[in-house]
Design a protein around this motif. Structure first.
Motif, mmCIF file in Angstrom:
data_model
loop_
_atom_site.group_PDB
_atom_site.id
_atom_site.type_symbol
_atom_site.label_atom_id
_atom_site.label_comp_id
_atom_site.label_asym_id
_atom_site.label_seq_id
_atom_site.Cartn_x
_atom_site.Cartn_y
_atom_site.Cartn_z
ATOM 1 N N ARG A 5 0.818 -0.953 -0.095
ATOM 2 C CA ARG A 5 -0.131 0.028 -0.100
ATOM 3 C C ARG A 5 0.876 1.265 0.121
ATOM 4 O O ARG A 5 0.456 2.416 -0.408
ATOM 5 N N PHE A 6 2.040 1.075 0.519
ATOM 6 C CA PHE A 6 2.792 2.291 0.528
ATOM 7 C C PHE A 6 4.016 2.318 -0.402
ATOM 8 O O PHE A 6 5.376 2.857 -0.049
ATOM 9 N N MET A 7 3.778 1.960 -1.644
ATOM 10 C CA MET A 7 4.797 1.943 -2.634
ATOM 11 C C MET A 7 5.475 3.470 -2.917
ATOM 12 O O MET A 7 4.491 4.393 -2.958
ATOM 13 N N THR A 8 6.633 3.591 -3.065
ATOM 14 C CA THR A 8 7.227 4.989 -3.220
ATOM 15 C C THR A 8 7.052 5.386 -4.780
ATOM 16 O O THR A 8 7.166 6.602 -5.086
ATOM 17 N N ARG A 9 6.966 4.741 -5.568
ATOM 18 C CA ARG A 9 6.782 5.027 -6.996
ATOM 19 C C ARG A 9 6.055 3.721 -7.712
ATOM 20 O O ARG A 9 6.046 2.693 -7.343
ATOM 21 N N PRO A 10 5.021 4.354 -8.648
ATOM 22 C CA PRO A 10 4.357 3.417 -9.442
ATOM 23 C C PRO A 10 4.804 2.319 -10.214
ATOM 24 O O PRO A 10 6.098 2.714 -10.898
ATOM 25 N N LEU A 11 4.615 1.122 -10.317
ATOM 26 C CA LEU A 11 4.958 0.013 -11.353
ATOM 27 C C LEU A 11 4.577 0.317 -12.578
ATOM 28 O O LEU A 11 3.459 0.754 -12.795
ATOM 29 N N GLU A 12 5.459 -0.167 -13.729
ATOM 30 C CA GLU A 12 4.873 -0.282 -14.839
ATOM 31 C C GLU A 12 3.721 -1.242 -15.049
ATOM 32 O O GLU A 12 3.935 -2.720 -14.469
ATOM 33 N N SER A 13 2.826 -0.990 -15.907
ATOM 34 C CA SER A 13 1.836 -1.944 -16.213
ATOM 35 C C SER A 13 2.303 -3.267 -16.820
ATOM 36 O O SER A 13 3.253 -3.219 -17.736
ATOM 37 N N ILE A 14 1.694 -4.534 -16.572
ATOM 38 C CA ILE A 14 2.441 -5.647 -17.157
ATOM 39 C C ILE A 14 0.893 -6.282 -17.711
ATOM 40 O O ILE A 14 0.006 -6.173 -17.354
ATOM 41 N N PRO A 15 1.120 -7.615 -18.529
ATOM 42 C CA PRO A 15 0.051 -8.242 -19.036
ATOM 43 C C PRO A 15 -0.687 -8.871 -17.863
ATOM 44 O O PRO A 15 -0.214 -9.464 -16.879
ATOM 45 N N GLY A 16 -2.020 -8.954 -18.075
ATOM 46 C CA GLY A 16 -2.740 -9.706 -16.794
ATOM 47 C C GLY A 16 -2.419 -11.084 -16.654
ATOM 48 O O GLY A 16 -2.635 -11.276 -15.290
ATOM 49 N N ALA A 17 -2.026 -11.650 -17.489
ATOM 50 C CA ALA A 17 -1.576 -13.091 -17.304
ATOM 51 C C ALA A 17 -0.391 -13.370 -16.247
ATOM 52 O O ALA A 17 -0.073 -14.387 -15.715
ATOM 53 N N MET A 18 0.484 -12.185 -16.160
ATOM 54 C CA MET A 18 1.647 -12.305 -15.228
ATOM 55 C C MET A 18 1.382 -12.480 -13.883
ATOM 56 O O MET A 18 2.325 -13.457 -13.427
ATOM 57 N N SER A 19 0.513 -12.073 -13.449
ATOM 58 C CA SER A 19 0.428 -12.368 -12.097
ATOM 59 C C SER A 19 0.012 -13.792 -11.537
ATOM 60 O O SER A 19 0.776 -14.137 -10.691
ATOM 61 N N PRO A 20 -1.028 -14.461 -12.190
ATOM 62 C CA PRO A 20 -1.212 -15.695 -11.835
ATOM 63 C C PRO A 20 -0.131 -16.662 -12.344
ATOM 64 O O PRO A 20 0.307 -17.504 -11.597
ATOM 65 N N VAL A 21 0.715 -16.321 -13.542
ATOM 66 C CA VAL A 21 1.828 -17.107 -13.656
ATOM 67 C C VAL A 21 3.007 -17.103 -12.605
ATOM 68 O O VAL A 21 3.532 -18.034 -12.272
ATOM 69 N N MET A 22 3.286 -15.727 -12.270
ATOM 70 C CA MET A 22 4.265 -15.696 -11.135
ATOM 71 C C MET A 22 3.666 -16.331 -9.828
ATOM 72 O O MET A 22 4.795 -16.884 -9.176
ATOM 73 N N THR A 23 2.553 -16.317 -9.617
ATOM 74 C CA THR A 23 2.191 -17.263 -8.375
ATOM 75 C C THR A 23 2.259 -18.303 -8.411
ATOM 76 O O THR A 23 2.459 -19.130 -7.398
ATOM 77 N N ALA A 24 1.977 -18.817 -9.756
ATOM 78 C CA ALA A 24 2.033 -20.608 -10.064
ATOM 79 C C ALA A 24 3.658 -20.753 -9.846
ATOM 80 O O ALA A 24 3.882 -21.878 -9.460
ATOM 81 N N VAL A 25 4.603 -19.712 -10.440
ATOM 82 C CA VAL A 25 5.974 -20.197 -10.245
ATOM 83 C C VAL A 25 6.505 -20.347 -8.637
ATOM 84 O O VAL A 25 7.214 -21.139 -8.469
ATOM 85 N N ALA A 26 5.885 -19.097 -7.894
ATOM 86 C CA ALA A 26 6.127 -19.357 -6.553
ATOM 87 C C ALA A 26 5.649 -20.381 -5.843
ATOM 88 O O ALA A 26 6.373 -21.229 -5.065
ATOM 89 N N PHE A 27 4.445 -21.101 -6.554
ATOM 90 C CA PHE A 27 3.899 -22.227 -5.602
ATOM 91 C C PHE A 27 4.955 -23.425 -6.241
ATOM 92 O O PHE A 27 5.100 -23.950 -5.040
ATOM 93 N N PHE A 28 5.090 -23.406 -7.190
ATOM 94 C CA PHE A 28 5.852 -24.738 -7.667
ATOM 95 C C PHE A 28 7.380 -24.625 -7.199
ATOM 96 O O PHE A 28 7.934 -25.735 -6.975
ATOM 97 N N SER A 29 7.789 -23.650 -6.917
ATOM 98 C CA SER A 29 9.067 -23.243 -6.317
ATOM 99 C C SER A 29 8.880 -23.884 -4.713
ATOM 100 O O SER A 29 9.830 -24.670 -4.376
ATOM 101 N N ALA A 30 8.094 -23.744 -4.086
ATOM 102 C CA ALA A 30 7.652 -24.062 -2.645
ATOM 103 C C ALA A 30 7.569 -25.733 -2.794
ATOM 104 O O ALA A 30 8.114 -26.586 -2.191
ATOM 105 N N ILE A 31 6.731 -26.110 -3.747
ATOM 106 C CA ILE A 31 6.749 -27.612 -3.874
ATOM 107 C C ILE A 31 8.016 -28.360 -4.284
ATOM 108 O O ILE A 31 8.612 -29.326 -3.579
ATOM 109 N N ALA A 32 8.911 -27.552 -5.310
ATOM 110 C CA ALA A 32 10.269 -28.281 -5.484
ATOM 111 C C ALA A 32 11.048 -28.300 -4.337
ATOM 112 O O ALA A 32 11.706 -29.118 -4.316
#
Length: 314
Positions: free
Chosen positions: A169-196
Motif C-alpha cells: 500500500r505504501f509504494m514509493t513509485r508506481p510500477l509499470e503495467s504488465i499483461p494480466g496473465a503475469m500475476s497468476p503465472v508468477m504466483t504459480a511459479v512461486a507455488f511450484f518453487s515451494a513444491i520443488a
C-alpha cells in the motif's frame, strides 16, 4: 487514554526517539534479516555436509556439562554451535526491527506484523533444531527445520519489498503495467518453487548426506524421488521463460523486468547445479550450493510474484 500513556516514563522517552517513518535503519535491518536467513541456510548445510549434525549431541546445551562447545569436540562441535549462535543473532535483528517499528506499528502494520512473524518463527526454528538433535537427526524433522528456514526467507523478502516501498500500500513509485496473465503465472511459479523445495527435502532425506554417520535415512528410492522433484522444476522454468518472453516482447522495464530476469538466472543456475550433482555422485559441495540455490529461488520467486501482484494490469 492511549496505550502509550500507560507505559513507564522511561519507555515513553525512549519511544519518542524512535523513527516515525520508515528510514534507512529500518531498511537495513530488513535487508540484514534476509541476508542472515540465507546465511543460516548455508551454515545449516555446512552442519549436515560436514557430518556435524551431532557436533553438539544434546539441546539446549551443547553437551550435558557445557552450554557451549568445548575444544575436545573439535571442528564438528564448532560448526554446530556456530549455527546455533546465528539463530540468536537473527533473533536480535528481529527484535531491533520491532523496536524501530514501534511508533509505526499502527500506520505500517504490514511491516510490524512481518517483523513480528520473523521473531516468532525464530524460537520455533530453534526448538525444531533441538528436536532434530534429540531425534538423532530424523530426516523428516531435519526437513521441517529446512522448510521453516525457507518460510523465513519468504517473510524476509516481503519485509524488504515493503520497507523499500517496492510493493504494498505504501509504494514509493508506481510500477509499470504488465499483461494480466503475469500475476497468476508468477504466483504459480512461486507455488511450484515451494513444491520443488519440499520435494528436495525428501530427496535429501533419501540421499547419503545424513549429517552424521549413524543418522537414519527415510528409506525412499532416491532416484525415483529425484525425478519427481524435477517435475515442478520444469514447471518453474517454463513459467519463468514465458514471463521473460513477454517482458522482452512487450518492452516491459522497471522492477518486474528485473525480478523476472533475476528469477531466470537463479532458475538456470539451480538447474545446472541439480543436474551436475545428479550425474556426479551427489558431491557435498554441490549439495551445499543447491541448498543456497533453493534459498535464492524462494526469494526470487516471492519477489517476482509480489511485484506482479501490485503491478497495474494491461
Amino acid at each position: 487514554m492511549s496505550t502509550d500513556s500507560r507505559l513507564p516514563k522511561s519507555i515513553r522517552q525512549m519511544a519518542a526517539k524512535l523513527p516515525t517513518e520508515v528510514n534507512s535503519t529500518v531498511r537495513r535491518l530488513a535487508m540484514l534479516s534476509l541476508i542472515g536467513q540465507t546465511i543460516l541456510v548455508v551454515t545449516g548445510g555446512a552442519v549436515r555436509l560436514t557430518s556435524s549434525g551431532l557436533g553438539c549431541p544434546t539441546w539446549p546445551r551443547c553437551t550435558n556439562g557445557s552450554l557451549v562447545n568445548t575444544p575436545e569436540m573439535g571442528i564438528h562441535g564448532f560448526i554446530e554451535f556456530g549455527n546455533r549462535m546465528l539463530t540468536f543473532a537473527l533473533a536480535a535483528v528481529a527484535v531491533l526491527t520491532l523496536v524501530y517499528l514501534w511508533n509505526l506499528r499502527k500506520h505500517r502494520r504490514d511491516l510490524f506484523l512481518l517483523a513480528l512473524g520473523l521473531l516468532a518463527s525464530i524460537p520455533a526454528q530453534a526448538i525444531i533444531g533441538g528436536i532434530t538433535v534429540l531425534s538423532n537427526l530424523n530426516p523428516w524433522v531435519v526437513g521441517l527445520h529446512f522448510l521453516v528456514s525457507m518460510a523465513l526467507i519468504v517473510f524476509s523478502t516481503l519485509l524488504v519489498n515493503r520497507a523499500y516501498g517496492r510493493t504494498g500500500r505504501f509504494m514509493t513509485r508506481p510500477l509499470e503495467s504488465i499483461p494480466g496473465a503475469m500475476s497468476p503465472v508468477m504466483t504459480a511459479v512461486a507455488f511450484f518453487s515451494a513444491i520443488a523445495v519440499c520435494l528436495g527435502v525428501v530427496v535429501t532425506g533419501a540421499g547419503p548426506h545424513a549429517g552424521d554417520a549413524n543418522a537414519p535415512r527415510n528409506d525412499l528410492d532416491w532416484d525415483l524421488v529425484s525425478h519427481i522433484h524435477a517435475v515442478p522444476a520444469y514447471l518453474i522454468t517454463a513459467g519463468t521463460l514465458f514471463a521473460v518472453y513477454l517482458v522482452l516482447r512487450k518492452g516491459i522495464t522497471g522492477p518486474f523486468r528485473t525480478a523476472t530476469l533475476t528469477l531466470l538466472a537463479v532458475t538456470v543456475l539451480q538447474a545446472v547445479i541439480g543436474f551436475t550433482q545428479y550425474y556426479n555422485g551427489i558431491p557435498a559441495l554441490l549439495v551445499g550450493a543447491h541448498m543456497l540455490g533453493a534459498a535464492l529461488l524462494m526469494s526470487a520467486a516471492t519477489n517476482a510474484a509480489d511485484v506482479a501482484r501490485f503491478s497495474p494490469k494491461r
